[in-house]
Write a protein that holds these residues in place. Structure first.
Motif, short mmCIF file in Angstrom:
data_model
loop_
_atom_site.label_atom_id
_atom_site.label_comp_id
_atom_site.label_asym_id
_atom_site.label_seq_id
_atom_site.Cartn_x
_atom_site.Cartn_y
_atom_site.Cartn_z
N GLY A 1 -7.24 7.55 6.05
CA GLY A 1 -6.30 8.39 6.77
C GLY A 1 -5.90 7.85 8.12
N PHE A 2 -6.74 7.00 8.71
CA PHE A 2 -6.39 6.41 10.01
C PHE A 2 -6.08 4.92 9.89
CE2 PHE A 2 -7.28 4.37 14.08
CZ PHE A 2 -6.51 5.13 14.93
N TRP A 3 -6.97 4.16 9.22
CA TRP A 3 -6.88 2.70 9.26
C TRP A 3 -5.96 2.12 8.18
CZ3 TRP A 3 -8.29 0.53 13.51
CH2 TRP A 3 -9.32 1.08 14.27
N PHE A 4 -5.74 2.84 7.09
CA PHE A 4 -4.97 2.27 5.99
C PHE A 4 -3.85 3.21 5.56
CE2 PHE A 4 -9.21 0.34 5.76
CZ PHE A 4 -8.87 -1.00 5.80
N GLN A 5 -3.12 3.72 6.54
CA GLN A 5 -1.97 4.56 6.25
C GLN A 5 -0.88 3.73 5.57
OE1 GLN A 5 -0.75 6.81 9.84
NE2 GLN A 5 -2.65 6.06 10.75
N PRO A 6 -0.07 4.36 4.71
CA PRO A 6 1.02 3.61 4.08
C PRO A 6 2.06 3.19 5.12
CG PRO A 6 1.17 5.95 3.57
CD PRO A 6 -0.15 5.75 4.25
N ASN A 7 2.55 1.98 4.99
CA ASN A 7 3.61 1.53 5.89
C ASN A 7 4.93 2.19 5.51
OD1 ASN A 7 2.08 -0.29 7.51
ND2 ASN A 7 2.07 -1.75 5.80
N VAL A 8 5.71 2.49 6.53
CA VAL A 8 7.00 3.17 6.36
C VAL A 8 8.08 2.26 6.93
CG1 VAL A 8 8.37 5.19 6.99
CG2 VAL A 8 5.92 5.44 6.56
N TRP A 9 9.15 2.02 6.15
CA TRP A 9 10.22 1.12 6.59
C TRP A 9 11.55 1.86 6.60
CZ3 TRP A 9 7.98 -2.72 8.76
CH2 TRP A 9 6.77 -3.20 8.27
N PRO A 10 12.40 1.62 7.58
CA PRO A 10 13.66 2.36 7.72
C PRO A 10 14.67 1.99 6.64
CG PRO A 10 13.55 0.61 9.35
CD PRO A 10 12.21 0.64 8.68
N HIS A 11 15.20 3.01 5.96
CA HIS A 11 16.23 2.78 4.94
C HIS A 11 17.50 2.21 5.55
CE1 HIS A 11 13.66 4.90 2.13
NE2 HIS A 11 13.67 5.98 2.88
N GLU A 12 17.71 2.48 6.84
CA GLU A 12 18.95 2.05 7.49
C GLU A 12 18.99 0.54 7.74
OE1 GLU A 12 18.05 6.29 8.32
OE2 GLU A 12 16.91 4.40 8.47
N VAL A 13 17.87 -0.13 7.60
CA VAL A 13 17.83 -1.59 7.82
C VAL A 13 17.24 -2.24 6.56
CG1 VAL A 13 17.12 -3.46 9.35
CG2 VAL A 13 17.44 -1.15 10.27
N PRO A 14 18.06 -2.41 5.53
CA PRO A 14 17.56 -3.02 4.30
C PRO A 14 17.02 -4.42 4.58
CG PRO A 14 19.74 -2.07 3.96
CD PRO A 14 19.49 -2.04 5.44
N GLY A 15 15.90 -4.71 4.01
CA GLY A 15 15.31 -6.04 4.17
C GLY A 15 14.23 -6.11 5.22
N LEU A 16 14.17 -5.15 6.15
CA LEU A 16 13.14 -5.23 7.19
C LEU A 16 11.75 -5.11 6.59
CD1 LEU A 16 12.13 -5.40 10.07
CD2 LEU A 16 12.58 -2.95 10.34
N GLY A 17 11.57 -4.17 5.66
CA GLY A 17 10.26 -4.00 5.05
C GLY A 17 9.81 -5.25 4.30
N GLU A 18 10.72 -5.86 3.54
CA GLU A 18 10.36 -7.05 2.78
C GLU A 18 10.02 -8.21 3.71
OE1 GLU A 18 12.36 -10.08 -0.56
OE2 GLU A 18 13.50 -8.38 0.24
#
Length: 276
Positions: free
Chosen positions: A119-136
């Protein structure tokens, strides 16, 4: 006056010769004893990946604030850290104004199955839909930087005369974090308050930090062994590396966990100020 932050080429280590590895390990031992900071080239992380991650991050920070607010979190969360939510000086127990920056925070997300830990150390990463490619791009960047951090830990072990796996045998499931920092122009944030910084004075608390700095910006300062603030040098191909309190403790304080800060604006003329 020579810089207190040396430049070390890692290429001889990756070439694999005993002489080259011994030379790199020796130079890193000296750097961490004397400075706690160093610059490293020959790290193998592609420039194109570094540039792409930075450019996509710029697109996010340029979004309207109401859009960025969809991803707002507090310190320790995964997403956008808005202005005013972080003050690194508090890490030293000093009440300071908030840091003059925004950040996007991600990190390790391979869960352990223990709810209190995940719940603290391994939260899922969240990436903005408005900037395609940032998460990848950022995910690949983190993968490469995680590998580099493990290589550095192997070099650290060699520098201390230990088995190469001495540290990495404990890093199979690390709790690393990844912050993309944006320092808005002073015309945007206004004049700094007394003792207000882009990032306030602090030491890091973990094992190793790897920093990819932007050319031409400046502002990073480190506390020298003589107790003076000094501008950290820059090299366009290099990462800036420093150790944290945990690694210093593991070495019996043979190596320095060094105070550092980021000035609100680069200084036009060098001046000596104490950091003790």
């Amino acid at each position: 006056m020579p810089s207190s932050v040396p430049l070390v080429d890692l290429s001889p280590w990756f070439a694999g010769t005993s002489e080259g590895r011994a030379e790199v390990a020796g130079r890193i031992d000296q750097a961490l004893r004397e400075s706690g900071f160093l610059l490293v080239t020959g790290h193998g992380v592609p420039d194109e990946l570094r540039h792409r991650t930075r450019e996509l991050a710029r697109e996010f920070f340029a979004l309207p604030e109401d859009v960025k607010q969809r991803y707002a979190v507090t310190v320790g969360g995964r997403g956008w850290l808005p202005p005013g939510v972080e003050a690194n000086g508090y890490a030293e127990g000093t009440e300071t104004p908030p840091d003059l920056k925004e950040s996007y925070s991600a990190g390790a997300d391979t869960r352990t199955g223990v709810a209190e830990v995940d719940g603290f150390w391994f939260q899922p990463n969240v990436w903005p839909h408005e900037v395609p490619g940032l998460g990848e791009a950022a995910t690949e960047y983190m993968r490469r930087m995680r590998a580099l951090a493990d290589h550095l830990l192997e070099i650290f072990a060699a520098a201390l005369g230990l088995a190469q796996s001495h540290f990495t045998r404990h890093t199979g499931h690390p709790t690393y974090t990844f912050n993309i920092n944006w320092y808005p122009p002073m015309t945007h944030v206004g004049p700094p308050a007394p003792d207000q910084f882009r990032i306030g004075p602090h030491t890091d608390f973990g094992t190793v930090t790897v920093l990819d700095r932007q050319a031409g910006v400046g502002g990073l300062q480190v506390c020298t062994a003589d107790g003076e603030w000094a501008d950290a040098p820059f090299h366009p191909e290099a990462f800036t590396v420093n150790i944290g309190d945990l690694m210093a403790r593991w070495t019996g304080d043979r190596w320095r966990s060094t105070r550092h800060r980021v000035l609100p604006r680069p200084r036009r003329h060098p001046t000596k100020t104490s950091c003790r």
